[in-house]
Scaffold this motif. Structure first.
Motif, short mmCIF file in Angstrom:
data_model
loop_
_atom_site.label_atom_id
_atom_site.label_comp_id
_atom_site.label_asym_id
_atom_site.label_seq_id
_atom_site.Cartn_x
_atom_site.Cartn_y
_atom_site.Cartn_z
N ARG A 133 0.80 -1.22 0.00
CA ARG A 133 0.00 0.00 0.00
C ARG A 133 0.84 1.28 0.00
O ARG A 133 0.30 2.37 -0.19
CB ARG A 133 -0.95 0.02 1.20
CG ARG A 133 -2.00 -1.07 1.17
CD ARG A 133 -3.04 -0.89 2.27
NE ARG A 133 -2.45 -0.96 3.61
CZ ARG A 133 -2.24 -2.09 4.27
NH1 ARG A 133 -2.57 -3.25 3.72
NH2 ARG A 133 -1.70 -2.08 5.47
N VAL A 134 2.16 1.16 0.21
CA VAL A 134 3.00 2.35 0.24
C VAL A 134 3.10 2.94 -1.16
O VAL A 134 3.12 2.20 -2.15
CB VAL A 134 4.41 2.01 0.80
CG1 VAL A 134 5.19 1.14 -0.16
CG2 VAL A 134 5.20 3.28 1.12
N CYS A 135 3.15 4.26 -1.26
CA CYS A 135 3.21 4.88 -2.59
C CYS A 135 4.64 4.82 -3.14
O CYS A 135 5.61 4.75 -2.39
CB CYS A 135 2.70 6.31 -2.56
SG CYS A 135 3.77 7.52 -1.76
N GLU A 161 2.51 8.55 -7.14
CA GLU A 161 1.45 8.34 -6.15
C GLU A 161 0.81 6.96 -6.25
O GLU A 161 -0.13 6.66 -5.51
CB GLU A 161 0.37 9.43 -6.32
CG GLU A 161 0.89 10.84 -6.13
CD GLU A 161 1.58 11.04 -4.78
OE1 GLU A 161 1.07 10.50 -3.77
OE2 GLU A 161 2.64 11.71 -4.74
N GLU A 162 1.30 6.12 -7.15
CA GLU A 162 0.74 4.77 -7.29
C GLU A 162 1.18 3.89 -6.12
O GLU A 162 2.27 4.04 -5.58
CB GLU A 162 1.21 4.14 -8.60
CG GLU A 162 0.64 4.78 -9.85
CD GLU A 162 -0.82 4.46 -10.05
OE1 GLU A 162 -1.28 3.39 -9.57
OE2 GLU A 162 -1.51 5.28 -10.67
N ARG A 163 0.32 2.96 -5.76
CA ARG A 163 0.66 2.00 -4.71
C ARG A 163 1.69 1.00 -5.23
O ARG A 163 1.60 0.54 -6.37
CB ARG A 163 -0.59 1.24 -4.25
CG ARG A 163 -1.72 2.13 -3.73
CD ARG A 163 -1.35 2.80 -2.44
NE ARG A 163 -2.47 3.55 -1.89
CZ ARG A 163 -2.40 4.33 -0.83
NH1 ARG A 163 -1.24 4.48 -0.20
NH2 ARG A 163 -3.46 4.97 -0.38
N HIS A 214 0.44 -2.12 -6.81
CA HIS A 214 -0.28 -2.00 -8.07
C HIS A 214 0.66 -1.94 -9.28
O HIS A 214 0.20 -1.94 -10.42
CB HIS A 214 -1.17 -0.76 -8.07
CG HIS A 214 -2.30 -0.84 -7.09
ND1 HIS A 214 -3.10 0.24 -6.76
CD2 HIS A 214 -2.77 -1.88 -6.35
CE1 HIS A 214 -4.00 -0.13 -5.87
NE2 HIS A 214 -3.82 -1.41 -5.60
#
Length: 262
Positions: free
Chosen positions: A97-99, A142-144, A147
């Motif tokens: 979940r970290v960006c 800003e993407e996780r 992902h």
């Protein structure tokens, strides 16, 4: 002038968990000399990376030593500024979940993620933005982490490892699990890094990952040094066949190498 070593192993013995990986390993790696440590699974490649990063320590015994940048004792914070590391072990430590921006930023602190007590300075933020721009990652800031594709994660970890402009960049199996496009993009990035003043140490079992700029090949087999020398002399069909215990034929094109069944 004689080359300056960043790693000197003399008669080193070491364990990885319960397994004794090295009994009497001697090896010297030099600044300014791009090298590959090549070997099959179980050869001791991971243990060597962990010795360099000080995740494991050699067995204390007479006439045995490990020096990093000429010193037996190492300040871990200073070491992390001089040696950048990219590995699948490190990748697995990150919270999905970290960006992406914070993954790179955490390299400024030598940590995994950003803690509440860690306040990035404007200079750190600028350095991270510059690296992400250079590596084509800015739009993913800003993407996780979870992902992102494997190739994007690997490039992100290279950016993280580069925040301090390290003397040495250790790439532990960097092309694992990448598709063809991502692999070729990463190989091209490695070629760019090799021309930027940072010494590359590639640790892999994949011949295709050895970029043309790699000058030296160290072959490890069952914790022993099987061969060591210039790539053109060491990377041969007979040596590779002996290393992987299977008949192999080495092909070369445009500075790259590939293996076929012998």
């Amino acid at each position: 002038m004689s080359p300056t070593p960043y790693l000197e192993l003399e008669g080193v013995a070491a364990h990885l968990g319960e397994r004794r990986v090295f009994d009497n390993l001697s090896l010297r790696l030099n600044l300014g000399e791009h090298a590959v440590v090549l070997g099959p699974n179980g050869a001791g490649k991971s243990a060597l990376v962990k010795l360099i990063s000080r995740e494991i320590y050699p067995v204390v015994q007479q006439d045995s030593s490990l020096r990093l940048f000429g010193d037996r004792t190492v300040n871990l914070w200073q070491l992390r500024q001089r040696i950048g590391l990219v590995s699948s072990d490190l990748e697995r430590l990150y919270n999905p979940r970290v960006c992406a921006n914070d993954v790179v930023l955490s390299g400024c602190f030598g940590s995994v993620g950003i803690g509440r007590s860690q306040t990035p300075t404007p200079a750190m933020q600028q350095r991270v933005a510059e690296l992400m721009d250079q590596l084509g990652l800015l739009e993913l800031a800003e993407e996780r982490f979870g992902h992102l594709s494997e190739g994007q994660r690997r490039r992100l970890l290279i950016a993280r490892a580069s925040v301090h402009k390290p003397d040495v960049l250790v790439l532990d199996e960097p092309t694992n699990a990448l598709d063809l496009k991502a692999r070729h993009q990463l190989l091209e990035l490695m070629r760019q890094l090799s021309c930027g003043g940072t010494t590359l140490l590639l640790v892999t079992h994949q011949i295709e990952a050895v970029i043309p700029e790699i000058q030296r090949c160290v072959m490890l087999k069952a914790g022993q040094l099987m061969a060591d020398g210039p790539c053109d002399q060491v990377l041969t069909s007979p040596n590779l066949s002996a290393l992987f215990e299977t008949p192999l034929q080495l092909l070369s094109a445009n500075g790259y190498r590939q293996v076929l069944p012998g």
